[in-house]
Design an enzyme around this catalytic site. Structure first.
Site, mmCIF file in Angstrom:
data_model
loop_
_atom_site.group_PDB
_atom_site.id
_atom_site.type_symbol
_atom_site.label_atom_id
_atom_site.label_comp_id
_atom_site.label_asym_id
_atom_site.label_seq_id
_atom_site.Cartn_x
_atom_site.Cartn_y
_atom_site.Cartn_z
ATOM 1 N N SER A 17 -14.190 -1.340 59.798
ATOM 2 C CA SER A 17 -14.542 0.059 60.046
ATOM 3 C C SER A 17 -14.004 0.536 61.401
ATOM 4 C CB SER A 17 -16.062 0.209 59.920
ATOM 5 O OG SER A 17 -16.440 1.560 59.843
ATOM 6 N N ASP A 64 -16.995 4.433 49.503
ATOM 7 C CA ASP A 64 -16.707 4.554 50.929
ATOM 8 C C ASP A 64 -15.937 5.844 51.208
ATOM 9 O OD1 ASP A 64 -16.049 4.193 53.581
ATOM 10 O OD2 ASP A 64 -14.836 2.399 53.284
ATOM 11 N N HIS A 105 -19.180 0.651 51.679
ATOM 12 C CA HIS A 105 -18.820 0.444 53.079
ATOM 13 C C HIS A 105 -19.938 -0.340 53.777
ATOM 14 C CE1 HIS A 105 -16.527 1.726 56.698
ATOM 15 N NE2 HIS A 105 -17.667 1.435 57.284
#
Length: 316
Positions: A164, A259, A289
């Protein structure tokens, strides 16, 4: 819009998160969000493997020391007594996360890839806005390369990686290093990376992708991290906007179905390929995610760690 069907275990975890009635991050202070995030990790982290050692590091930087943690597994792939190293940047929207939130996943990567992992605790926003995290990531990478021998690390086998926000920092470090602000990088591991702050890809508008990382919490992270709208176009915030992606190291890019960042991660992988960069692209359609650190609850997280570890072993 693309329908997202979560795997049964991912759906069960998402249901448990909703039923826990945890306040959304954007409704609490950054300090409270950090605490909530850490509590969630404790419940979802798998059992850590036993390592040879885990050592704290203090990396000198202009603003003071950057805390880091060096993981040495029991079995190391050494050449001339030196081992490859993965420099890992944790996720958390540049606002939350720390060395402890990603401790188990770093242990697993060190153990399975048989290399050193150095996790970097870069400064967080909003106390330290963009580009503080980028500066720390670059300074830390350069220091690790400069001190490689004394750390037992082979500076010709340095990789960068993260999930991320950490994937964003890894991508940025790889570009900076290519452009002369860093050592030669052998590979980059980009786990559902944030690569474009414009947030105009379709998955940013798709209601089906707004699962654990919701559209509103992304905006909250962005508001805390960036100082000004002009930062969006800066490649150090949005690496997809770098003038060129040619000459970058081989990449492993992972995306998931549930996501908001899915489409930008997919486009970054494509753009790297078009620039002649060797890319291993892996999509987990039924995961959301944040799944990567949840190996206690999601078997696919352990699959991902094993696959990434295998890929790291293939790097020259």
């Amino acid at each position: 819009m693309m329908p997202v069907t979560l795997d049964p275990d991912a759906a069960a975890v998402f249901k448990a998160f909703r039923e826990a009635d945890r306040p959304p991050y954007e409704t609490v202070s950054p300090a409270e969000a950090r605490e909530l995030y850490l509590k969630g990790r404790v419940v979802s982290n798998p059992e850590p493997p036993e390592l040879k050692s885990v050592d704290p590091l203090a990396i000198p930087a202009p603003h003071g020391a950057i805390p880091a943690r060096k993981y040495t597994p029991k079995v190391l792939r050494t050449a001339g007594g030196l081992a490859p190293c993965l420099i890992f940047f944790h996720g958390g929207g540049w606002v939350i996360g720390d060395l402890d939130s990603h401790d188990v996943v770093c242990r697993k990567l060190a153990d399975e890839a048989q290399l050193m992992v150095v996790a970097v605790d870069y400064r967080l926003a909003p106390e330290h806005k963009f580009p503080a995290a980028v500066d720390d990531a670059i300074v830390a990478t350069n220091w690790i390369a400069d001190n490689a021998k004394s750390l037992g690390i082979d500076d010709s086998r340095l990789t960068v990686g993260g999930d991320s926000a950490g994937g964003n920092l890894a991508a940025v470090v790889a570009i900076a290093a290519r452009d002369g602000n860093g050592p030669a990088i052998a590979g980059q591991v980009l786990i559902y990376p944030a690569v474009d702050f414009a947030m105009t890809h379709p998955s940013h508008r798709d209601p089906e992708t707004s699962i654990l990382l919701t559209h509103s919490v992304i905006r909250w992270f962005c508001a805390h991290y960036l100082s000004d709208h002009s930062d969006v176009a800066d490649w150090r915030a949005s690496p997809i906007r770098a003038k060129t992606l040619t000459g970058l190291p081989p990449a492993y890019v992972l995306t998931v179905g549930g996501d908001p960042l899915r489409d930008e991660g997919d486009e970054y992988a494509q753009r790297l390929k078009e620039a002649g960069v060797p890319v291993t692209y892996r999509h987990f359609p039924g995961q959301f995610h944040g799944f990567f650190t949840m190996g206690k609850l999601l078997q696919q997280a352990n699959v991902a760690v094993t696959e990434i570890s295998g890929w790291l072993k293939t790097l020259k």
